[in-house]
Motif scaffolding. Structure first.
Motif, PDB file in Angstrom:
ATOM      1  N   CYS A   1       0.849  -1.190   0.000  1.00  0.00           N
ATOM      2  CA  CYS A   1       0.000   0.000   0.000  1.00  0.00           C
ATOM      3  C   CYS A   1       0.888   1.245   0.000  1.00  0.00           C
ATOM      4  O   CYS A   1       1.843   1.328   0.771  1.00  0.00           O
TER       5      CYS A   1
ATOM      6  N   THR B   1      -1.471   9.697  -2.845  1.00  0.00           N
ATOM      7  CA  THR B   1      -2.628   9.615  -3.732  1.00  0.00           C
ATOM      8  C   THR B   1      -2.240   9.471  -5.198  1.00  0.00           C
ATOM      9  O   THR B   1      -3.076   9.064  -6.009  1.00  0.00           O
ATOM     10  N   THR B   2      -0.973   9.774  -5.553  1.00  0.00           N
ATOM     11  CA  THR B   2      -0.561   9.602  -6.946  1.00  0.00           C
ATOM     12  C   THR B   2      -0.469   8.126  -7.309  1.00  0.00           C
ATOM     13  O   THR B   2      -0.605   7.762  -8.471  1.00  0.00           O
ATOM     14  N   LYS B   3      -0.254   7.263  -6.320  1.00  0.00           N
ATOM     15  CA  LYS B   3      -0.123   5.828  -6.548  1.00  0.00           C
ATOM     16  C   LYS B   3      -1.316   5.026  -6.035  1.00  0.00           C
ATOM     17  O   LYS B   3      -1.442   3.845  -6.332  1.00  0.00           O
TER      18      LYS B   3
ATOM     19  N   ASP C   1      -4.741   5.039  -6.538  1.00  0.00           N
ATOM     20  CA  ASP C   1      -5.725   4.472  -7.469  1.00  0.00           C
ATOM     21  C   ASP C   1      -5.162   3.286  -8.236  1.00  0.00           C
ATOM     22  O   ASP C   1      -5.847   2.278  -8.425  1.00  0.00           O
ATOM     23  N   ASP C   2      -3.900   3.403  -8.677  1.00  0.00           N
ATOM     24  CA  ASP C   2      -3.265   2.283  -9.390  1.00  0.00           C
ATOM     25  C   ASP C   2      -3.146   1.066  -8.476  1.00  0.00           C
ATOM     26  O   ASP C   2      -3.374  -0.062  -8.900  1.00  0.00           O
ATOM     27  N   TRP C   3      -2.794   1.301  -7.218  1.00  0.00           N
ATOM     28  CA  TRP C   3      -2.659   0.203  -6.258  1.00  0.00           C
ATOM     29  C   TRP C   3      -4.015  -0.470  -6.015  1.00  0.00           C
ATOM     30  O   TRP C   3      -4.102  -1.689  -5.961  1.00  0.00           O
TER      31      TRP C   3
ATOM     32  N   GLU D   1      -6.578  -0.619  -8.089  1.00  0.00           N
ATOM     33  CA  GLU D   1      -6.917  -1.399  -9.283  1.00  0.00           C
ATOM     34  C   GLU D   1      -6.142  -2.712  -9.323  1.00  0.00           C
ATOM     35  O   GLU D   1      -6.688  -3.754  -9.679  1.00  0.00           O
ATOM     36  N   GLU D   2      -4.879  -2.658  -8.945  1.00  0.00           N
ATOM     37  CA  GLU D   2      -4.063  -3.879  -8.909  1.00  0.00           C
ATOM     38  C   GLU D   2      -4.613  -4.870  -7.886  1.00  0.00           C
ATOM     39  O   GLU D   2      -4.667  -6.073  -8.141  1.00  0.00           O
ATOM     40  N   GLN D   3      -5.063  -4.372  -6.748  1.00  0.00           N
ATOM     41  CA  GLN D   3      -5.631  -5.238  -5.717  1.00  0.00           C
ATOM     42  C   GLN D   3      -6.937  -5.873  -6.194  1.00  0.00           C
ATOM     43  O   GLN D   3      -7.211  -7.038  -5.915  1.00  0.00           O
TER      44      GLN D   3
ATOM     45  N   LYS E   1      -7.716  -6.591  -9.273  1.00  0.00           N
ATOM     46  CA  LYS E   1      -7.387  -7.608 -10.276  1.00  0.00           C
ATOM     47  C   LYS E   1      -6.925  -8.896  -9.611  1.00  0.00           C
ATOM     48  O   LYS E   1      -7.236  -9.989 -10.069  1.00  0.00           O
TER      49      LYS E   1
END
Length: 69
Positions: free
Chosen positions: A32, A49-51, A53-55, A57-59, A61
């Motif tokens: 996280c 917060t820059t990372k 949303d990507d994190w 989405e990865e979770q 998936k």
């Protein structure tokens, strides 16, 4: 999602619609994008917060039931 700041406390993110329970679960998961402001009981977690949303989405998936919004 657009966030007003790069580093935000859990309380600030909860004002944007996340539940505190979800956020507390997220910060204890490996990978996280968060950090702790100190080593005391009352120190805050800050989420990058820059990372974030990507994190999330990865979770989703990896396990669609692990991170619900």
């Amino acid at each position: 999602m657009e966030y007003p700041k790069q580093l935000m406390k859990l309380s600030e993110l909860s004002a944007l619609g996340f539940s505190m329970k979800q956020l507390r679960e997220y910060v204890h998961q490996p990978g996280c994008p968060c950090m702790r402001t100190g080593n005391t009981k009352n120190s805050h977690y800050l989420i990058d917060t820059t990372k974030f949303d990507d994190w999330l989405e990865e979770q989703k998936k990896r396990s669609p039931f692990a991170c619900r919004q």
